[in-house]
Design a protein around this motif. Sequence first.
Motif, PDB file in Angstrom:
ATOM      1  N   PHE A   1       0.892  -1.160   0.048  1.00 32.23           N
ATOM      2  CA  PHE A   1      -0.013  -0.084   0.048  1.00 32.23           C
ATOM      3  C   PHE A   1       0.831   1.334   0.192  1.00 32.23           C
ATOM      4  O   PHE A   1       2.090   1.151   0.601  1.00 32.23           O
ATOM      5  CB  PHE A   1      -0.848  -0.045   1.281  1.00 32.23           C
ATOM      6  N   GLU A   2       0.336   2.105  -0.668  1.00 31.60           N
ATOM      7  CA  GLU A   2       0.972   3.594  -0.431  1.00 31.60           C
ATOM      8  C   GLU A   2       0.427   3.911   0.887  1.00 31.60           C
ATOM      9  O   GLU A   2      -0.873   3.989   1.236  1.00 31.60           O
ATOM     10  CB  GLU A   2       0.564   4.632  -1.471  1.00 31.60           C
TER      11      GLU A   2
ATOM     12  N   THR B   1       0.800   8.585   9.616  1.00 31.64           N
ATOM     13  CA  THR B   1       0.442   8.225  11.059  1.00 31.64           C
ATOM     14  C   THR B   1       0.545   6.677  11.431  1.00 31.64           C
ATOM     15  O   THR B   1       0.451   5.915  10.464  1.00 31.64           O
ATOM     16  CB  THR B   1      -1.015   8.763  11.542  1.00 31.64           C
ATOM     17  N   LYS B   2       0.915   6.450  12.632  1.00 27.38           N
ATOM     18  CA  LYS B   2       1.126   4.867  12.915  1.00 27.38           C
ATOM     19  C   LYS B   2       0.272   4.743  14.021  1.00 27.38           C
ATOM     20  O   LYS B   2      -0.198   5.580  14.772  1.00 27.38           O
ATOM     21  CB  LYS B   2       2.736   4.938  13.357  1.00 27.38           C
ATOM     22  N   PRO B   3      -0.184   3.456  14.110  1.00 29.81           N
ATOM     23  CA  PRO B   3       0.240   2.443  13.370  1.00 29.81           C
ATOM     24  C   PRO B   3      -0.330   2.521  11.937  1.00 29.81           C
ATOM     25  O   PRO B   3      -1.678   3.209  11.721  1.00 29.81           O
ATOM     26  CB  PRO B   3      -0.336   1.249  14.119  1.00 29.81           C
ATOM     27  N   ARG B   4       0.395   1.992  10.990  1.00 32.70           N
ATOM     28  CA  ARG B   4      -0.191   2.175   9.459  1.00 32.70           C
ATOM     29  C   ARG B   4      -0.206   0.731   8.746  1.00 32.70           C
ATOM     30  O   ARG B   4       0.933  -0.020   9.139  1.00 32.70           O
ATOM     31  CB  ARG B   4       0.535   3.177   8.723  1.00 32.70           C
ATOM     32  N   LEU B   5      -0.995   0.430   8.165  1.00 32.81           N
ATOM     33  CA  LEU B   5      -1.279  -0.696   7.306  1.00 32.81           C
ATOM     34  C   LEU B   5      -0.337  -0.523   6.168  1.00 32.81           C
ATOM     35  O   LEU B   5      -0.404   0.503   5.374  1.00 32.81           O
ATOM     36  CB  LEU B   5      -2.618  -0.981   6.745  1.00 32.81           C
ATOM     37  N   LEU B   6       0.686  -1.557   6.095  1.00 32.18           N
ATOM     38  CA  LEU B   6       1.718  -1.433   4.722  1.00 32.18           C
ATOM     39  C   LEU B   6       1.377  -2.447   3.946  1.00 32.18           C
ATOM     40  O   LEU B   6       1.696  -2.198   2.575  1.00 32.18           O
ATOM     41  CB  LEU B   6       3.248  -1.925   5.370  1.00 32.18           C
TER      42      LEU B   6
ATOM     43  N   PHE C   1      -0.246  -6.498   7.656  1.00 26.89           N
ATOM     44  CA  PHE C   1       0.984  -6.483   8.172  1.00 26.89           C
ATOM     45  C   PHE C   1       1.207  -4.799   8.303  1.00 26.89           C
ATOM     46  O   PHE C   1       0.766  -3.753   7.605  1.00 26.89           O
ATOM     47  CB  PHE C   1       2.055  -6.518   6.971  1.00 26.89           C
ATOM     48  N   PHE C   2       1.562  -4.391   9.525  1.00 27.58           N
ATOM     49  CA  PHE C   2       1.433  -3.058   9.999  1.00 27.58           C
ATOM     50  C   PHE C   2       2.601  -2.724  10.530  1.00 27.58           C
ATOM     51  O   PHE C   2       3.745  -3.494  11.002  1.00 27.58           O
ATOM     52  CB  PHE C   2       0.560  -2.942  11.459  1.00 27.58           C
ATOM     53  N   GLU C   3       2.992  -1.325  10.454  1.00 28.34           N
ATOM     54  CA  GLU C   3       4.181  -0.843  11.241  1.00 28.34           C
ATOM     55  C   GLU C   3       3.708   0.159  12.696  1.00 28.34           C
ATOM     56  O   GLU C   3       2.624   0.613  12.364  1.00 28.34           O
ATOM     57  CB  GLU C   3       4.837   0.462  10.402  1.00 28.34           C
TER      58      GLU C   3
END
Length: 84
Positions: free
Chosen positions: A11-12, A16-21, A40-42
């Motif tokens: 994903f683009e 802001t976090k947590p963010r879906l990657l 999968f998140f950061e």
Amino acid sequence: MKVKILKYYPFEVKMTKPRLLAYVDVEIEDLFVIIKGVKFFESKHGGYFIQMPDCIEIKSRALSETIRKVISDYYKKSVRSSVG
């Protein structure tokens, strides 16, 4: 247990976090199992974590950690190759 990535849908991402990657489909080869739609998140602290689809629950912490590590290594490798 060997975990293999079958498909990786990046994903683009927002800042802001947590963010879906990404969404990821993985295969657990020893069990002949495919799990589709692992998120999968950061995290806001800079690490990575995964979230299983609603119908999947992993009882083994070691297996969950293995899946997270395989996906995060793949992500890091793909980010480096797209930058360089």
